[in-house]
Enzyme design. Structure first.
Site, PDB file in Angstrom:
ATOM      1  N   GLY A  37       0.808  -1.224   0.000  1.00 46.21           N
ATOM      2  CA  GLY A  37       0.000   0.000   0.000  1.00 46.21           C
ATOM      3  C   GLY A  37       0.840   1.273   0.000  1.00 46.21           C
ATOM      4  O   GLY A  37       2.066   1.236   0.032  1.00 46.21           O
ATOM      5  N   ASP A  72      -1.745 -12.317   5.114  1.00 44.16           N
ATOM      6  CA  ASP A  72      -3.146 -11.983   4.833  1.00 44.16           C
ATOM      7  C   ASP A  72      -3.905 -11.829   6.157  1.00 44.16           C
ATOM      8  O   ASP A  72      -4.100 -12.808   6.888  1.00 44.16           O
ATOM      9  CB  ASP A  72      -3.772 -13.091   3.966  1.00 44.16           C
ATOM     10  CG  ASP A  72      -5.198 -12.741   3.573  1.00 44.16           C
ATOM     11  OD1 ASP A  72      -5.738 -11.731   4.069  1.00 44.16           O
ATOM     12  OD2 ASP A  72      -5.777 -13.505   2.768  1.00 44.16           O
ATOM     13  N   ALA A 122      -4.936  -2.224   5.707  1.00 40.13           N
ATOM     14  CA  ALA A 122      -6.335  -1.941   6.072  1.00 40.13           C
ATOM     15  C   ALA A 122      -7.200  -2.125   4.840  1.00 40.13           C
ATOM     16  O   ALA A 122      -6.707  -2.092   3.703  1.00 40.13           O
ATOM     17  CB  ALA A 122      -6.474  -0.514   6.597  1.00 40.13           C
ATOM     18  N   THR A 125      -7.423   6.545  11.382  1.00 41.24           N
ATOM     19  CA  THR A 125      -7.935   7.548  10.451  1.00 41.24           C
ATOM     20  C   THR A 125      -8.727   8.677  11.115  1.00 41.24           C
ATOM     21  O   THR A 125      -9.341   8.477  12.171  1.00 41.24           O
ATOM     22  CB  THR A 125      -8.851   6.825   9.421  1.00 41.24           C
ATOM     23  OG1 THR A 125      -9.514   7.801   8.625  1.00 41.24           O
ATOM     24  CG2 THR A 125      -9.918   5.978  10.101  1.00 41.24           C
ATOM     25  N   ASP A 126      -8.752   9.820  10.436  1.00 37.44           N
ATOM     26  CA  ASP A 126      -9.612  10.944  10.837  1.00 37.44           C
ATOM     27  C   ASP A 126     -11.101  10.585  10.695  1.00 37.44           C
ATOM     28  O   ASP A 126     -11.951  11.259  11.260  1.00 37.44           O
ATOM     29  CB  ASP A 126      -9.284  12.190   9.990  1.00 37.44           C
ATOM     30  CG  ASP A 126      -9.317  11.935   8.494  1.00 37.44           C
ATOM     31  OD1 ASP A 126      -9.046  10.793   8.070  1.00 37.44           O
ATOM     32  OD2 ASP A 126      -9.625  12.874   7.733  1.00 37.44           O
ATOM     33  N   TYR A 164     -16.494   2.019   7.521  1.00 40.37           N
ATOM     34  CA  TYR A 164     -15.025   2.141   7.550  1.00 40.37           C
ATOM     35  C   TYR A 164     -14.571   2.758   8.880  1.00 40.37           C
ATOM     36  O   TYR A 164     -13.716   2.209   9.572  1.00 40.37           O
ATOM     37  CB  TYR A 164     -14.563   2.993   6.362  1.00 40.37           C
ATOM     38  CG  TYR A 164     -13.104   3.381   6.392  1.00 40.37           C
ATOM     39  CD1 TYR A 164     -12.099   2.438   6.188  1.00 40.37           C
ATOM     40  CD2 TYR A 164     -12.715   4.705   6.621  1.00 40.37           C
ATOM     41  CE1 TYR A 164     -10.760   2.793   6.211  1.00 40.37           C
ATOM     42  CE2 TYR A 164     -11.369   5.072   6.643  1.00 40.37           C
ATOM     43  CZ  TYR A 164     -10.397   4.117   6.443  1.00 40.37           C
ATOM     44  OH  TYR A 164      -9.069   4.476   6.466  1.00 40.37           O
ATOM     45  N   LYS A 218     -12.486   0.910  11.832  1.00 39.49           N
ATOM     46  CA  LYS A 218     -11.161   1.402  12.235  1.00 39.49           C
ATOM     47  C   LYS A 218     -11.141   1.737  13.733  1.00 39.49           C
ATOM     48  O   LYS A 218     -10.146   1.499  14.412  1.00 39.49           O
ATOM     49  CB  LYS A 218     -10.777   2.638  11.403  1.00 39.49           C
ATOM     50  CG  LYS A 218     -10.506   2.358   9.930  1.00 39.49           C
ATOM     51  CD  LYS A 218      -9.243   1.553   9.660  1.00 39.49           C
ATOM     52  CE  LYS A 218      -7.991   2.308   9.971  1.00 39.49           C
ATOM     53  NZ  LYS A 218      -6.770   1.509   9.630  1.00 39.49           N
TER      54      LYS A 218
END
Ligand SMILES: NC(=O)c1ccc[n+]([C@@H]2O[C@H](COP(=O)([O-])OP(=O)(O)OC[C@H]3O[C@@H](n4cnc5c(N)ncnc54)[C@H](OP(=O)(O)O)[C@@H]3O)[C@@H](O)[C@H]2O)c1
Length: 302
Positions: A10, A34, A58, A99-100, A123, A127
């Site tokens: 990523g 994985d 992610a 994440t925000d 999402y 998270k």
């Protein structure tokens, strides 16, 4: 110090795996580890030795998470907890990226670590579950929330805008959604400071104890902007760098016009990096400087 970076296929994982030349770094992409197979992942990690695991893997497709809820909670929620448990068994530290989008976007001042998370998408929910599982697994683990990540290893919003401006005369971007673009190179620099403190390579700034580099930390480049301002600055930098474009200005559209989006997104998700700057002794540079640097390095034709 032995580092293991997970998610090297990523955008962020690839950048981090490249960065820390002074350490012994191993990287795993999805084929090599994985996270949707928890038992296999646990077994593989138990069999190898490392001091710090950095998890950037992610399920990041925000819209797809809405329809693939179980997969989102498995990869973003449960798997980070397993990583935390294995790290704990080995007395290793875990840096887990979040994440925000754990925030609902109702605030109008930068979010600090103590603000209550209230995700408005699967999402974001998944998270947040991952964050909680990581912190429950070990009290020396670190969750780093970042926003609007860009970098050379995988195309993101900025690259899509430049491509569009290269091919079309009209380019539009959302003008009523705000956060801060964050360059993978700058995230890597910040992580480098943390690793240096952990390996005692750096003298700690005032107030820094290893015990404070745990829990939740926010990191983003400095400042805030809308997607329209972000795209406009990218085109301005391209212009200065001699990149040929058909479009020079970015028109405005509203968030509510994005009718094809499945997931809700926070309208305001600026993260305050003040705590991170205090702990590492290294304040982030402004997002405009970071974007200009990226375009000069990876797009400049001069
Ligand atoms: N991108 C952003 O704007 C942004 C904003 C805020 C926070 N973040 C967070 O920052 C972190 C890094 O994001 P990024 O921008 O680097 O995202 P990315 O480019 O989508 O990278 C995520 C990586 O995770 C891998 N992955 C997906 N499912 C997996 C599985 N089952 N097992 C193992 N690996 C799996 C993906 O594999 P493939 O290569 O096969 O797809 C991909 O390589 C994530 O935690 C993300 O939530 C990102």
């Amino acid at each position: 110090m032995k580092l293991l970076v997970v998610g090297t296929g990523g955008r962020l994982g690839a950048a981090l795996a490249r960065e820390f030349k002074e350490y012994d770094v191993t990287g795993f992409n999805r084929e090599q580890l994985d996270l949707s197979n928890l038992d296999a992942a646990r077994g593989k990690l138990r069999a190898i030795s490392f001091d710090v695991l950095i998890n950037t893997a992610a399920f990041t497709n925000v819209d797809l998470c809405e329809t693939e809820r179980d997969r989102a909670f498995l990869i973003n929620g449960k798997a980070p907890g397993v990583l935390g448990e294995v790290c704990n068994e080995k007395d290793a530290k875990l840096i887990h990226f979040s994440t925000d989008y754990v925030f609902d976007g109702k605030k109008r001042a930068p979010y600090i670590e103590e603000d209550e998370a209230n995700p408005i998408s699967v999402y974001g929910e998944s998270k947040l579950a991952g964050e909680k599982n990581v912190l429950a697994a070990g009290n020396q683990h670190l969750v780093v929330r970042v926003s609007w990540v860009f970098g050379p290893d995988r195309a993101s919003f900025i690259d899509a805008m430049i491509k569009r401006a290269h091919e079309n005369q009209n380019v539009l971007a959302i003008a009523d959604k705000f956060s801060t673009p964050t360059y993978t190179a700058d995230i890597a620099r910040m992580v480098g400071h943390i690793l240096d403190h952990w390996s005692r390579r750096a003298s700690a700034p005032d107030g820094l104890g290893a015990s404070r580099l745990q829990g939740i930390l926010h990191f983003a480049n400095a400042g805030k902007c809308s997607w329209q301002e972000y795209a406009q600055w990218a085109l301005d930098c391209c212009h200065d760098a001699g990149v040929p474009l058909k479009a020079t200005t970015v028109g405005a559209i509203k968030l509510k016009e994005m009718v094809n989006w499945v997931a809700r997104r926070p309208v305001y998700s600026v993260l305050s990096a003040a705590k991170c700057a205090e702990l590492t002794g290294a304040p982030p540079r402004a997002w405009r400087e970071a974007v200009a640097d990226y375009i000069t390095r990876f797009y400049s034709k001069k």
